[in-house]
Design a protein around this motif. Structure first.
Motif, PDB file in Angstrom:
ATOM      1  N   UNK A 152     -12.813 -38.116  55.137  1.00 21.85           N
ATOM      2  CA  UNK A 152     -13.523 -39.379  55.214  1.00 21.85           C
ATOM      3  C   UNK A 152     -14.993 -39.092  55.366  1.00 21.85           C
ATOM      4  N   UNK A 153     -15.817 -39.918  54.708  1.00 17.51           N
ATOM      5  CA  UNK A 153     -17.213 -39.541  54.605  1.00 17.51           C
ATOM      6  C   UNK A 153     -18.044 -39.909  55.820  1.00 17.51           C
ATOM      7  N   UNK A 154     -17.727 -40.993  56.480  1.00 15.16           N
ATOM      8  CA  UNK A 154     -18.573 -41.399  57.600  1.00 15.16           C
ATOM      9  C   UNK A 154     -17.771 -41.322  58.878  1.00 15.16           C
ATOM     10  N   UNK A 155     -18.441 -41.034  59.974  1.00 15.45           N
ATOM     11  CA  UNK A 155     -17.788 -40.942  61.279  1.00 15.45           C
ATOM     12  C   UNK A 155     -18.549 -41.841  62.226  1.00 15.45           C
ATOM     13  N   UNK A 156     -17.926 -42.924  62.614  1.00 14.85           N
ATOM     14  CA  UNK A 156     -18.621 -43.912  63.434  1.00 14.85           C
ATOM     15  C   UNK A 156     -18.174 -43.731  64.868  1.00 14.85           C
TER      16      UNK A 156
END
Lengths: 304, 189, 181
Positions: free
Chosen positions: A58-62
């Motif tokens: 997954x590209x973003x890590x929030x």
């Protein structure tokens, strides 16, 4: 000295890789068995490997702050520490581990350290679902810890030792598995295993239909990858502990995988046909029959 | 059933002078009253005649006669009879009495009618937004609100059909050899 | 790391294979088409063979299913949910109401073309589509992921002003938080 450290590090890495693959395969087999019981074709047995790779990519890590970022790391630390203490094979040549006198008591502590760290991380998100899920999880843990600790204390009293390696040696010397020498402890420990694995009927903590999956509700992507991996490593560590303490350990890898698979099928098959308990019903069940068997185990250990 | 209908008709016309009766077949009786008698007749039906279930409050927009018609539907568990009570309200200044002290669920029905038709109920509590959010136009269920024009203005207008579009009924009837009935031919392209 | 085209291609192949065989669908039924989702997931038309599983929260989900009509009230919440999901994410539009307004083409309250407010990858037509059609829709999404063409989230980020202008036209009172991407 240097050689020993290298030996131990190599052993830790190999143990981790083995635990990761076997744990993830078992989770995939759980889904397959559940699907077959419900009269449908389920996912293939390697499905959880694909899930794990997808979560990693997954590209973003929030995240919501430092503690939330470190939450899954606490879980991973707890799982890896438990894995390093538990002897995987009977001889410590290929998978060396750090055993010492009194490591059974250390293990009981380390196994509860992970969810507490996770609770701190989930608390920082401010999501009310996480907070409620965390309190439910910790309340259930207070439930199953009673019969689990009673079974281990019964074993410690009966054989006058607190080291896992000593208990395995006793089984090798007398030739009888501890399953038959202290049967009440075995029954109490198996009943506590239902609470540890968190399959039905005790899966109110992380179920998607209840409460938007509880403590995991704000984690996605790489955090979920860490939690799934640590869950599988921890499951393998617990199963190996049961196999070492009660079923006489294993001499080679296929025997270990077979014994852990048989033990793993007990919560899976029981869970597939059961609905869910509420938290107070679960705690009340754990303090009923399993504690009774634990008490019988302690009595048998002290007086017979 | 016939004696029950006769009994209820007799009782209502005795107590309320301006009630006009219309009987239907089956288990239904209709009354038409003026709008000021509505709380009294509903109290009477609930307390003395045993009609203690309010099924619905419905509203009809008579645009040509410039009136709204409100219909209160009550049901009795003992008699198994439905009673419909009709009133007419003026369309320009639509004001009506509030009956949610008799049945609490009338609150929900009246809020919906207020939002969708614009009838003002006196003493209705919590008249905030209920179904529509941030709506500033006229109440949308009135018949002089052109909803198709509003939809074309606010949202995207549907494009014209393709020139090679086929009617699915013609395709099917060509395959099976049946005929499209005349009633349905009006709606073909 | 070696950053040339060959290793990038290998990484892409592995990632696309993993993404297409494990789609987690957010368990949120926005319209009347949500009644076709339970038959697809349960025993007769098993969708778990393809790896499709229900996810509880937007942070854990990949695919957002817009099943049927969207009122303006729901659109505000769906936009918020869509912006909470993590990349890469896909949107599947069910039914004819998402394509051109469908049965509610003259309604004052429902939106007519979903593509103006959210980037849609796959449309499944029908009113409501049967479970076999839903499975075919998932297979089509898998084909798009393998070819590398399912980039709705990138399209959303690049044309954000156009999407926002369309959304604000329909939702008059705009009270939404700012999200980090």
């Amino acid at each position: 000295m240097m050689e020993e450290i290298l030996h131990y590090t190599w052993g830790a890495v190999v143990s981790f890789v083995l635990a990761f693959s076997v744990g993830i395969t078992f989770m995939g087999l759980n889904r397959k068995v559940t699907a077959r019981v419900q009269n449908r074709i389920g996912p293939p047995w390697y499905q959880n490997f694909i899930d794990v790779v997808k979560l990693y990519s997954k590209k973003s890590a929030i995240h919501h702050g430092t503690m939330h970022h470190l939450g899954p790391a606490f879980l991973m630390v707890s799982s890896v520490m438990s894995l390093l203490i538990i002897p995987i094979l009977n001889d410590g040549k290929f998978f060396p581990n750090l055993n010492f006198q009194g490591d059974l008591i250390f293990l009981i502590y380390i196994m509860t350290f992970g969810p507490l760290g996770m609770a701190l991380g989930a608390g920082q998100t401010g999501n009310p679902n996480s907070a409620i899920g965390v309190t439910r999880g910790l309340a259930q843990m207070a439930g199953f810890e009673i019969p689990w600790v009673m079974a281990l204390v019964a074993l410690m009293i009966q054989y006058k030792t607190t080291s896992i390696v000593d208990l395995m040696n006793i089984q090798a010397e007398t030739g009888r598995w501890l399953m038959f020498s202290s049967p009440f402890a075995f029954i109490a420990a198996i009943m506590a295993m239902f609470g540890m694995f968190r399959y039905a009927p005790f899966d109110i903590v992380g179920a998607p239909a209840e409460l938007a999956s509880g403590p995991m509700s704000e984690n996605g992507g790489k955090y979920l990858f860490t939690m799934m991996s640590s869950g599988s490593v921890f499951a393998f560590a617990k199963l190996t502990l049961y196999a070492d303490l009660f079923l006489g350990g294993a001499d080679n890898l296929p025997e270990l995988v077979a014994k852990t698979f048989v033990l793993y099928m007990i919560p899976v098959l029981y869970g597939v046909v059961n609905p869910r308990y509420r938290t107070e019903q679960a705690v009340r069940w754990f303090w009923g029959w399993p504690s009774f068997f634990g008490l019988l185990a302690i009595l048998q250990a002290s007086f017979f | 059933m016939e004696e029950l209908k006769k009994k209820i008709t007799q009782k209502i016309t005795d107590h309320f002078a301006d009630a006009a009766v219309k009987k239907y077949e089956g288990n239904r009786v209709d009354f038409t009253v003026k709008k000021e008698t509505i709380p009294a007749i509903l109290f009477f039906l609930k307390d003395e005649m045993g009609y203690n279930h309010l099924s619905h409050i419905s509203c009809v927009d008579w645009l040509e006669e410039k009136e709204f018609e409100l219909i209160y539907i009550v049901w009795s568990y003992t008699d198994h009879l439905k009673v419909f009570v009709h009133t007419r309200v003026d369309r320009e200044n639509a004001v009506m009495d509030n009956i949610d002290m008799i049945w609490r669920q009338a609150n929900t029905y009246e809020r919906e009618i207020k939002e969708m038709y614009g009838i003002h109920f006196e003493g209705l509590e919590a008249p905030e937004e209920f179904l529509l959010e941030d709506w500033e136009d006229m109440p949308p269920m009135r018949r002089d609100f052109d909803t198709h024009a509003y939809a074309r203005k606010t949202f995207w207008d549907r494009q014209e059909a393709r020139s090679d579009a086929q009617d699915v009924r013609e395709t099917i009837t060509k395959r099976t050899g049946e005929e499209i009935p005349d009633v349905a031919k009006k709606y073909s392209r | 790391m070696i950053n040339d085209k060959v290793s990038q291609k290998i990484v892409d192949i592995i990632q696309n294979y993993a993404r297409k065989h494990s789609l987690w669908v957010l368990a949120y039924g926005t319209g009347c088409g949500a009644i076709e989702i339970p038959p697809t997931m349960t025993s007769r038309y098993d969708a778990e063979r393809l790896g499709v599983r229900g996810a509880a929260t937007p942070r854990q989900a990949d695919v957002l299913l817009i099943t049927g009509y969207l009122t303006t009230k729901t659109l505000k919440r769906v936009i918020r949910v869509y912006e909470q999901m993590q990349d890469p994410k896909y949107v599947i539009g069910f039914g004819s109401c998402t394509i051109n307004g469908g049965m509610y083409f003259d309604s004052y309250n429902t939106i007519k073309a979903l593509d103006r407010y959210l980037p849609v990858d796959v449309y499944i037509n029908g009113c409501m589509p049967r479970p076999e059609a839903v499975l075919e829709g998932f297979a089509k999404l898998q084909e798009l992921i393998q070819a590398g063409k399912a980039d709705g989230s990138k399209k959303y980020k690049e044309n954000l002003e156009w999407y926002r202008a369309n959304q604000k036209e329909v939702i008059p009172v705009w009270r939404m938080p700012e999200f980090n991407w």
